[in-house]
Design a protein around this motif. Structure first.
Motif, mmCIF file in Angstrom:
data_model
loop_
_atom_site.group_PDB
_atom_site.id
_atom_site.type_symbol
_atom_site.label_atom_id
_atom_site.label_comp_id
_atom_site.label_asym_id
_atom_site.label_seq_id
_atom_site.Cartn_x
_atom_site.Cartn_y
_atom_site.Cartn_z
ATOM 1 N N ASP A 152 40.584 38.029 -13.281
ATOM 2 C CA ASP A 152 39.435 37.189 -13.012
ATOM 3 C C ASP A 152 39.772 35.618 -12.930
ATOM 4 O OD1 ASP A 152 39.855 37.006 -15.984
ATOM 5 O OD2 ASP A 152 38.166 36.429 -16.207
ATOM 6 N N GLY A 153 40.901 35.360 -13.594
ATOM 7 C CA GLY A 153 41.405 34.162 -13.719
ATOM 8 C C GLY A 153 41.949 33.709 -12.036
ATOM 9 N N VAL A 154 42.170 34.383 -11.352
ATOM 10 C CA VAL A 154 42.510 34.235 -9.998
ATOM 11 C C VAL A 154 41.380 34.595 -8.982
ATOM 12 C CG1 VAL A 154 44.035 35.210 -8.237
ATOM 13 C CG2 VAL A 154 45.024 34.631 -10.500
ATOM 14 N N SER A 155 41.082 35.917 -8.961
ATOM 15 C CA SER A 155 40.016 36.374 -7.909
ATOM 16 C C SER A 155 38.581 35.696 -8.244
ATOM 17 C CB SER A 155 40.090 37.877 -7.868
ATOM 18 O OG SER A 155 41.199 38.329 -7.721
ATOM 19 N N TYR A 156 38.176 35.557 -9.387
ATOM 20 C CA TYR A 156 37.194 35.356 -9.908
ATOM 21 C C TYR A 156 36.651 33.584 -9.884
ATOM 22 C CZ TYR A 156 32.850 34.093 -12.644
ATOM 23 O OH TYR A 156 31.804 33.561 -13.220
ATOM 24 N N TRP A 157 37.748 33.023 -10.854
ATOM 25 C CA TRP A 157 37.861 31.820 -11.319
ATOM 26 C C TRP A 157 38.088 30.819 -10.232
ATOM 27 C CZ3 TRP A 157 35.437 29.897 -15.177
ATOM 28 C CH2 TRP A 157 35.584 28.528 -15.661
ATOM 29 N N SER A 158 39.300 31.106 -9.713
ATOM 30 C CA SER A 158 39.734 30.326 -8.674
ATOM 31 C C SER A 158 39.442 30.642 -7.177
ATOM 32 C CB SER A 158 41.395 30.333 -8.608
ATOM 33 O OG SER A 158 42.066 29.626 -9.657
ATOM 34 N N ARG A 159 39.689 31.814 -6.637
ATOM 35 C CA ARG A 159 39.269 32.021 -5.408
ATOM 36 C C ARG A 159 37.805 32.448 -5.311
ATOM 37 N NH1 ARG A 159 41.957 36.801 -1.898
ATOM 38 N NH2 ARG A 159 41.251 36.406 0.224
ATOM 39 N N GLY A 160 37.112 32.626 -6.458
ATOM 40 C CA GLY A 160 35.880 32.751 -6.305
ATOM 41 C C GLY A 160 34.834 31.436 -6.289
ATOM 42 N N GLY A 161 35.762 30.477 -6.440
ATOM 43 C CA GLY A 161 35.093 28.974 -6.424
ATOM 44 C C GLY A 161 34.544 28.394 -7.686
ATOM 45 N N ILE A 162 34.604 29.236 -8.995
ATOM 46 C CA ILE A 162 34.075 28.863 -10.139
ATOM 47 C C ILE A 162 34.832 27.464 -10.735
ATOM 48 C CG2 ILE A 162 33.510 29.544 -12.376
ATOM 49 C CD1 ILE A 162 31.951 30.998 -10.348
ATOM 50 N N ALA A 163 36.154 27.607 -10.663
ATOM 51 C CA ALA A 163 36.829 26.539 -11.080
ATOM 52 C C ALA A 163 36.399 25.166 -10.265
ATOM 53 C CB ALA A 163 38.427 26.652 -10.999
ATOM 54 N N HIS A 164 36.190 25.104 -8.932
ATOM 55 C CA HIS A 164 36.180 23.891 -8.257
ATOM 56 C C HIS A 164 34.737 23.459 -8.512
ATOM 57 C CE1 HIS A 164 34.731 21.928 -4.591
ATOM 58 N NE2 HIS A 164 36.044 21.657 -4.503
ATOM 59 N N ALA A 165 33.757 24.466 -8.565
ATOM 60 C CA ALA A 165 32.300 24.014 -8.864
ATOM 61 C C ALA A 165 32.122 23.288 -10.232
ATOM 62 C CB ALA A 165 31.418 25.411 -8.960
ATOM 63 N N LEU A 166 33.143 23.728 -11.357
ATOM 64 C CA LEU A 166 32.827 23.108 -12.857
ATOM 65 C C LEU A 166 33.932 22.209 -12.935
ATOM 66 C CD1 LEU A 166 32.427 26.382 -14.718
ATOM 67 C CD2 LEU A 166 30.790 25.139 -13.924
ATOM 68 N N THR A 167 34.847 21.786 -11.825
ATOM 69 C CA THR A 167 35.754 20.531 -12.166
ATOM 70 C C THR A 167 35.059 19.365 -11.722
ATOM 71 O OG1 THR A 167 37.668 22.058 -12.059
ATOM 72 C CG2 THR A 167 37.966 19.647 -11.782
ATOM 73 N N GLY A 168 34.905 18.228 -12.431
ATOM 74 C CA GLY A 168 34.545 16.878 -12.106
ATOM 75 C C GLY A 168 35.527 16.343 -11.171
ATOM 76 N N PRO A 169 35.020 15.245 -10.480
ATOM 77 C CA PRO A 169 35.683 14.566 -9.327
ATOM 78 C C PRO A 169 36.937 14.000 -9.978
ATOM 79 C CG PRO A 169 33.325 13.989 -9.513
ATOM 80 C CD PRO A 169 33.440 14.722 -10.679
ATOM 81 N N GLY A 170 38.077 14.147 -9.266
ATOM 82 C CA GLY A 170 39.199 13.704 -9.532
ATOM 83 C C GLY A 170 39.846 14.185 -10.896
ATOM 84 N N ASP A 171 39.361 15.400 -11.449
ATOM 85 C CA ASP A 171 40.020 15.878 -12.693
ATOM 86 C C ASP A 171 40.780 17.280 -12.371
ATOM 87 O OD1 ASP A 171 38.099 14.096 -14.123
ATOM 88 O OD2 ASP A 171 36.758 15.724 -14.667
ATOM 89 N N GLU A 172 41.544 17.417 -13.265
ATOM 90 C CA GLU A 172 42.494 18.724 -13.210
ATOM 91 C C GLU A 172 41.376 19.877 -13.271
ATOM 92 O OE1 GLU A 172 45.700 19.235 -12.880
ATOM 93 O OE2 GLU A 172 45.694 17.284 -12.214
ATOM 94 N N PRO A 173 41.766 20.955 -12.584
ATOM 95 C CA PRO A 173 40.945 21.950 -12.483
ATOM 96 C C PRO A 173 40.609 22.469 -13.799
ATOM 97 C CG PRO A 173 42.608 22.319 -10.762
ATOM 98 C CD PRO A 173 42.902 21.089 -11.800
ATOM 99 N N VAL A 174 39.235 23.018 -14.106
ATOM 100 C CA VAL A 174 39.061 23.526 -15.297
ATOM 101 C C VAL A 174 39.535 25.007 -15.391
ATOM 102 C CG1 VAL A 174 37.070 24.429 -16.567
ATOM 103 C CG2 VAL A 174 36.932 22.274 -15.287
ATOM 104 N N SER A 175 40.355 25.162 -16.728
ATOM 105 C CA SER A 175 40.836 26.440 -16.853
ATOM 106 C C SER A 175 39.819 27.531 -17.409
ATOM 107 C CB SER A 175 42.049 26.404 -17.920
ATOM 108 O OG SER A 175 43.035 25.439 -17.537
ATOM 109 N N PRO A 176 40.066 28.951 -17.162
ATOM 110 C CA PRO A 176 38.931 29.698 -17.394
ATOM 111 C C PRO A 176 39.086 30.266 -18.907
ATOM 112 C CG PRO A 176 40.972 30.891 -16.390
ATOM 113 C CD PRO A 176 41.084 29.427 -16.076
ATOM 114 N N ARG A 177 38.073 30.769 -19.459
ATOM 115 C CA ARG A 177 38.463 31.321 -20.921
ATOM 116 C C ARG A 177 38.823 32.715 -20.518
ATOM 117 N NH1 ARG A 177 40.074 28.848 -23.701
ATOM 118 N NH2 ARG A 177 39.627 29.993 -25.381
ATOM 119 N N PRO A 178 39.201 33.391 -21.644
ATOM 120 C CA PRO A 178 39.594 34.881 -21.405
ATOM 121 C C PRO A 178 38.471 35.820 -20.986
ATOM 122 C CG PRO A 178 40.252 33.850 -23.673
ATOM 123 C CD PRO A 178 39.556 32.986 -23.002
#
Length: 411
Positions: A152-178
């Motif tokens: 889920d950390g790869v296919s859902y969180w990153s590839r699925g766009g969740i991390a990008h949607a939750l990361t603020g402008p200029g911030d490091e990508p938000v890491s997923p919870r387990p």
């Protein structure tokens, strides 16, 4: 029935589910189906079991009080476990026997692995033509990445766009919870299984059900995807704190370092009340904030003033001050606090579960309740705990079971 014995819904009573899956994504679906009343048999590798059982010994998952591995308990509560080596002829015979007596087959093994182990769609349907076959995957059952592994950390969180949607402008990508996407995916799969059971009951036709983590990610950020598709840049605008469109939507830090979340989407409806409640009554008649257009134009002034006001009181003081506010707001709670939330307690959302070793701990159950029944699942089974019981119920004799054990086919 006592809490330690478990309480489940009975909407799927009589449904038999065979789960040949590992980790959390698809096993979480088995846990939900068990809480809805299905009998779920988890078929684990004979050696070691579900690899998630070993994460605590490797230090990836903290082992809690009483030796509890939360990432084993969470997706495997309420099931029975059988240890089988599917690489052996006897193991394949066992899975066919169990499939022949099951309504649903759950798996998240990759297509190449399913073919090698003899548990692909054609193999299972040969044993039971009416079985509902469910595949949980990282990237879907078709396309160039159908046999590519993912979590889920790869296919859902990153590839699925969740991390990008939750990361603020200029911030490091938000890491997923387990297992963030895994548990949502499990609930989604369970819903798909329920629909497939209804279809089979009304038409006699079994379904092949597919759910992927990347599709789940796309679904979760549907508003962003639709909006991005309508923009020339194909990007959704991200705003800074002071530039957000509505000051009554967002988090405000209290004097003691906690946060209050406001969610009043209709700014014009709630502005005057909110300003009076939080201590900015002078803003109500200020011509700079007279209309929604005015408030939008001068929103940075409102946010700055609200930041200063919220920073002047503690969380306890704010919960008292905001108690009569008609708009939506909440304390930003930690996972440890949710257990004691009065709404959570009143509705039985996080009951006390008893593990196989007798340790009691709090664990969220699926959020669907039927007929106001508050579910209390039993704990996750030990590896292979029900091997003999399951095989005897499937019609195998003690002699057959002993032969399978001698051949290394079962635990």
């Amino acid at each position: 029935m006592t809490e330690s014995e478990g309480v489940v819904n009975d909407v799927l009573a009589g449904v038999k589910v065979l789960e040949v899956a590992a980790w959390t994504f698809v096993p979480a679906a088995g846990a939900v189906l068990a809480e809805w009343g299905a009998e779920v048999v988890k078929l684990e590798p004979r050696e070691g079991g579900d690899p998630q059982r070993g994460l605590s010994s490797l230090g990836f998952v903290p082992t809690g009080r009483g030796g509890i591995n939360p990432m084993t308990e969470l997706p495997n509560r309420g099931k029975k476990s059988i240890g089988v080596d599917l690489r052996t002829p006897g193991g394949r015979e066992v899975v066919r026997e169990l499939a022949a007596r099951s309504d649903v087959f759950l798996t998240n093994y990759l297509p190449s692995m399913r073919a090698r182990l003899g548990i692909d769609l054609e193999d299972i349907r040969a044993a039971n033509p009416s079985i509902i076959y469910v595949r949980g995957s990282a990237h879907g059952s078709r396309g160039p990445d159908a046999d590519r592994p993912g979590y889920d950390g790869v296919s859902y969180w990153s590839r699925g766009g969740i991390a990008h949607a939750l990361t603020g402008p200029g911030d490091e990508p938000v890491s997923p919870r387990p297992a963030f996407g895994d548990v949502m995916g499990g609930l989604t799969i369970a819903g798909g299984v329920a629909a497939a059971l209804y279809k089979r009951a009304t038409t006699g036709r079994p379904s092949v059900v597919d759910v992927s983590l990347v599709a789940l990610g796309a679904w979760n950020i549907g508003p962003d995807i639709v909006t991005a598709g309508l923009m020339e840049s194909r990007e959704v605008r991200k705003t800074s704190r002071a530039d957000r469109p509505n000051p009554l939507v967002g988090n405000y830090r209290t004097k003691d370092g906690r946060h209050i979340t406001l969610m009043m989407l209709q700014m014009g409806r709630y502005f005057a009340e909110a300003m009076r409640v939080i201590g900015l009554p002078e803003f109500v008649d200020d011509e700079r904030f007279g209309t929604d257009a005015d408030r939008y134009r001068n929103r940075a002034l409102i946010v700055t003033a609200m930041d200063e006001v919220f920073a002047g009181r503690t969380l306890e003081e704010w919960t008292t001050a905001l108690s009569g506010l008609s708009g939506a707001w909440s304390v930003l709670q930690s996972p440890g606090e949710i257990v004691d939330d009065p709404a959570v307690r009143a509705n039985g959302y996080v009951p006390t579960v008893t593990a196989v070793n007798g340790t009691e701990f709090a664990m969220p159950v699926n959020p669907v309740q039927f007929d106001e029944v508050q579910v209390v699942p039993t704990g996750a089974p030990e590896h292979g705990q029900h091997t003999e019981e399951i095989l005897l119920a499937a019609g195998l004799s003690w002699e057959q079971i002993a032969a399978h054990k001698e051949q290394g086919a079962i635990l």
